[in-house]
Design a protein around this motif. Sequence first.
Motif, PDB file in Angstrom:
ATOM      1  N   GLY A   1       3.954  13.639   3.205  1.00 21.04           N
ATOM      2  CA  GLY A   1       2.226  13.785   2.740  1.00 21.04           C
ATOM      3  C   GLY A   1       1.612  12.660   2.358  1.00 21.04           C
ATOM      4  O   GLY A   1       1.702  11.681   2.100  1.00 21.04           O
ATOM      5  N   GLN A   2       0.340  12.464   2.693  1.00 19.52           N
ATOM      6  CA  GLN A   2      -0.140  11.681   2.645  1.00 19.52           C
ATOM      7  C   GLN A   2      -0.870  10.834   1.517  1.00 19.52           C
ATOM      8  O   GLN A   2      -0.678   9.267   1.311  1.00 19.52           O
ATOM      9  CB  GLN A   2      -1.908  12.009   3.244  1.00 19.52           C
TER      10      GLN A   2
ATOM     11  N   THR B   1       2.399   6.247   1.120  1.00 19.41           N
ATOM     12  CA  THR B   1       1.737   5.091   1.077  1.00 19.41           C
ATOM     13  C   THR B   1       2.083   3.696   0.884  1.00 19.41           C
ATOM     14  O   THR B   1       1.551   2.899   1.993  1.00 19.41           O
ATOM     15  CB  THR B   1       0.608   5.445  -0.489  1.00 19.41           C
ATOM     16  N   GLU B   2       3.396   3.739   0.899  1.00 16.03           N
ATOM     17  CA  GLU B   2       4.687   2.862   1.109  1.00 16.03           C
ATOM     18  C   GLU B   2       4.536   2.262   2.385  1.00 16.03           C
ATOM     19  O   GLU B   2       4.409   1.192   2.999  1.00 16.03           O
ATOM     20  CB  GLU B   2       6.037   2.691   0.291  1.00 16.03           C
ATOM     21  N   LEU B   3       5.048   3.356   3.002  1.00 15.57           N
ATOM     22  CA  LEU B   3       4.909   2.385   4.762  1.00 15.57           C
ATOM     23  C   LEU B   3       3.147   2.798   5.216  1.00 15.57           C
ATOM     24  O   LEU B   3       3.302   1.946   5.844  1.00 15.57           O
ATOM     25  CB  LEU B   3       5.057   4.105   5.718  1.00 15.57           C
ATOM     26  N   MET B   4       1.795   2.912   4.607  1.00 17.97           N
ATOM     27  CA  MET B   4       1.466   2.275   5.178  1.00 17.97           C
ATOM     28  C   MET B   4       0.916   0.882   4.710  1.00 17.97           C
ATOM     29  O   MET B   4       0.534  -0.027   4.928  1.00 17.97           O
ATOM     30  CB  MET B   4      -0.033   3.614   4.125  1.00 17.97           C
ATOM     31  N   ASN B   5       1.190   0.582   3.433  1.00 11.44           N
ATOM     32  CA  ASN B   5       1.336  -1.019   2.551  1.00 11.44           C
ATOM     33  C   ASN B   5       1.982  -1.736   3.553  1.00 11.44           C
ATOM     34  O   ASN B   5       1.481  -2.839   4.108  1.00 11.44           O
ATOM     35  CB  ASN B   5       1.635  -0.772   1.690  1.00 11.44           C
ATOM     36  N   GLU B   6       3.223  -1.252   4.289  1.00  8.23           N
ATOM     37  CA  GLU B   6       3.909  -1.958   4.989  1.00  8.23           C
ATOM     38  C   GLU B   6       3.416  -2.287   5.987  1.00  8.23           C
ATOM     39  O   GLU B   6       3.367  -3.065   6.927  1.00  8.23           O
ATOM     40  CB  GLU B   6       5.231  -1.659   5.883  1.00  8.23           C
ATOM     41  N   THR B   7       2.606  -1.333   6.398  1.00  8.72           N
ATOM     42  CA  THR B   7       1.933  -1.313   8.324  1.00  8.72           C
ATOM     43  C   THR B   7       1.518  -2.562   8.041  1.00  8.72           C
ATOM     44  O   THR B   7       1.352  -3.013   9.090  1.00  8.72           O
ATOM     45  CB  THR B   7       0.949  -0.364   8.490  1.00  8.72           C
TER      46      THR B   7
ATOM     47  N   PRO C   1      -6.028   0.303  -3.093  1.00  2.46           N
ATOM     48  CA  PRO C   1      -4.632   0.953  -3.681  1.00  2.46           C
ATOM     49  C   PRO C   1      -5.687   2.329  -4.528  1.00  2.46           C
ATOM     50  O   PRO C   1      -5.448   3.594  -5.034  1.00  2.46           O
ATOM     51  CB  PRO C   1      -4.576   0.199  -5.265  1.00  2.46           C
ATOM     52  N   LYS C   2      -6.783   2.508  -4.326  1.00  2.00           N
ATOM     53  CA  LYS C   2      -7.783   3.432  -4.452  1.00  2.00           C
ATOM     54  C   LYS C   2      -7.332   4.926  -4.300  1.00  2.00           C
ATOM     55  O   LYS C   2      -7.291   5.860  -4.533  1.00  2.00           O
ATOM     56  CB  LYS C   2      -8.971   3.443  -4.037  1.00  2.00           C
ATOM     57  N   ARG C   3      -6.884   4.735  -2.564  1.00  2.00           N
ATOM     58  CA  ARG C   3      -6.770   5.720  -1.791  1.00  2.00           C
ATOM     59  C   ARG C   3      -7.242   6.874  -1.760  1.00  2.00           C
ATOM     60  O   ARG C   3      -7.231   8.135  -2.315  1.00  2.00           O
ATOM     61  CB  ARG C   3      -5.125   6.633  -2.642  1.00  2.00           C
ATOM     62  N   LEU C   4      -8.760   6.682  -1.479  1.00  2.00           N
ATOM     63  CA  LEU C   4      -9.847   7.874  -1.807  1.00  2.00           C
ATOM     64  C   LEU C   4     -10.060   8.320  -0.277  1.00  2.00           C
ATOM     65  O   LEU C   4      -9.867   7.645   0.687  1.00  2.00           O
ATOM     66  CB  LEU C   4     -11.093   6.589  -1.902  1.00  2.00           C
ATOM     67  N   ASN C   5      -9.616   9.252  -0.798  1.00  2.00           N
ATOM     68  CA  ASN C   5      -9.248  10.249   0.470  1.00  2.00           C
ATOM     69  C   ASN C   5     -10.676  10.685   1.397  1.00  2.00           C
ATOM     70  O   ASN C   5     -11.611  10.397   1.572  1.00  2.00           O
ATOM     71  CB  ASN C   5      -9.319  11.949   0.290  1.00  2.00           C
TER      72      ASN C   5
END
Lengths: 414, 414
Positions: free
Chosen positions: A36-37, A43-49, A258-262
């Motif tokens: 899930g997103q 979200t860790e994979l998003m940060n690493e990217t 880090p807010k991850r606002l959809n």
Amino acid sequence: MKSYKDLSPSLRTIMTPGPVEVDPRVLRAMSYPILGQFDPEFTELMNETMEMLRDVFQTKNQWSFPIDGTSRSGIEAVLVSVIEPGDKVLVPIYGRFGNLLVEIAERCGAEVVILEREWGTVFGPEEIIAAIHREKPSIVAIVHGETSTGCIQPLDGIGAACREIDALLVVDAVATIGGVSLQTDDWQLDAVIGGTQKCLSVPSGMSPITYNERVEAKVLKRKTIERGLREKGSAVADGKPVASNYFDLGQLQDYWSPKRLNHHTESTSMLYALREGLRLVLQEGLEQRYDRHKHHEAALVAGLEAMGLTLYGNPDCKLPVVTCIRIPNGIDGESVRAMLLNSFGIEIASSFGPLKGQIWRIGTMGFSCNQKNVLHVLGALEAVLLWHDAAISSGKALQAALTVYARKEEERPC
Amino acid sequence: MKSYKDLSPSLRTIMTPGPVEVDPRVLRAMSYPILGQFDPEFTELMNETMEMLRDVFQTKNQWSFPIDGTSRSGIEAVLVSVIEPGDKVLVPIYGRFGNLLVEIAERCGAEVVILEREWGTVFGPEEIIAAIHREKPSIVAIVHGETSTGCIQPLDGIGAACREIDALLVVDAVATIGGVSLQTDDWQLDAVIGGTQKCLSVPSGMSPITYNERVEAKVLKRKTIERGLREKGSAVADGKPVASNYFDLGQLQDYWSPKRLNHHTESTSMLYALREGLRLVLQEGLEQRYDRHKHHEAALVAGLEAMGLTLYGNPDCKLPVVTCIRIPNGIDGESVRAMLLNSFGIEIASSFGPLKGQIWRIGTMGFSCNQKNVLHVLGALEAVLLWHDAAISSGKALQAALTVYARKEEERPC
């Protein structure tokens, strides 16, 4: 009901300027089950990217993330977010993708000023710098590597000139990222757009971008919170809202922060692919990768010239990852391409606009850029040309390429 | 240099309203080597995808193809291509995604007229039809299934009312396509936007759309050929050009037509995934698939109610594929969600805007919609709730769900 066959695509040798072959490790990454997103693992994979993109773009910019769309989606996201209607935008054009920058900028309501150069050449940076001082645009948008002509535009000094007049410099590096040196911070590029399906060797469908705090300042002035997500009393735009929701970098920043606002639902499998592709680029090393691209270009060019073919474009500004070849008189370029595909499983590219029917384009990009592919395309092209017209010299192409490979092998392992 | 781990995502049970789990056959499709975008094998796959989309959308529309971006890219492509600045657009809102339609329409320069309904309810079609006659908009844009509230809007008669005043009806069916009956032609919907990552069970990253000749007429009035691809003397826009290049349906049509006029580079691996996902939908059968979704919804609801939980929203307009649950007083919804994820590997969704902290949302969509998943989420949720607050009744959820499954098994194999 009609029944559809199981997918079983043929295995091709793809030697176009994109899309190119994909590393099996990237293909494998896409076959993993999704997360899930907002799953912390995702979200860790998003940060690493984001981290890896900073390395590949050679920048410290916080905002380095992919747009979920093909390469031109990244270009449009940057332009629509920084161009306010009426802004003056300077676009130096030396091929098709300069025209695309103009088209997108015009649709954003810009007053576009064009510099044009004959295709197959590039600008001296001083011509662009003079135009910057003369026109005083708000934004300069330029292509780094033109796949339509196989030329590369030197960018030295353009960033500094933009800062003198407080203009933003936006660079389309779709064709160069991961294949040719690209120094976002050192060259003072304010926003850079990359492509996945070329030298990064990730399938098309994402466009990595990076931009600095000068761009962010403009984006924040125009920021709105999505209607359905506004808290009571929260700020609504004080500047003119961006004409797109999908491409609004202000909202995308909040999603990637880090807010991850959809905002949208991140394209999971493409993110897996991009992360893996970037990991492989960094594992190889940027300098090593740029060298590899030059190395195979040299072998390809040696082989083509030994065959008696003539390259298109000024050699002083040749883009290492795309080689353009004049189609010899009396040869039907499309017939040669069809025979390469049908008899050898090789794809090379035709061309656009004024060059239509005039040149072929061969890419040596990313995973497709290897000795086996270069030798395969040279051998096949020579055979197909002989089939079409005996006037083309025979049997020299592979030897010439092997000479380059032999020479390089003494210097370093291939 | 930092080294990054090999990708190895955890296996989750994803019971959100999207993205949901992906059929292994679709994951496998993404792992196949790519083809070039103009390779005849690839254009054949594009054509097959268009055919299958017509079946899934239940339409004869020629123009049925994916936009390369996440679901909202399809919405934006349709709206920016049909809305000319100043056009009046009517948007009935009954949840978050109605707000998104308003936001996008406003950014396209529309004069937006809003009808609003309390969240958890939907409109009687006659209310919308009355507003159409009163406001005489050029375009009506409405959400079919609202994942934010778990409600479904009946669309009967709205299409006919639009035709009476020559308005276009645009429907966001992102949440319903492939899971709930959707009759594009019979309901006279002019443009419909679907999502991949919900009931189609394909990863996020494409948005299939369809539109008819009424929409096409408007698109063609505004058509431009891309600057770099114009033949000498070819027509430039006679209407007002669309404000986006990436989302210009006029150019996208030429790319998806036999002309294959180059626009973006089609997202190869996502196209493989979508084609395979659609193939599986049609193989199962649309009616069988809708029945499957209702069947597992019934079991889920029986279990939740047996647990003593109360559903949110008017049951008369419940969306079969999303079930919204009031978070019991004194329970921290996020703590429950974290325990479901960390101890059971299950993801359920929180909520947006006015419902934030008030409800959980459980999706039963596509590949995630199966007996094992429903029983797993019910058992886990009951255990976690007991852990949090002994006031919730115990041990009845699974029995209630099994009763539904037992009843259905007499009627047809599960």
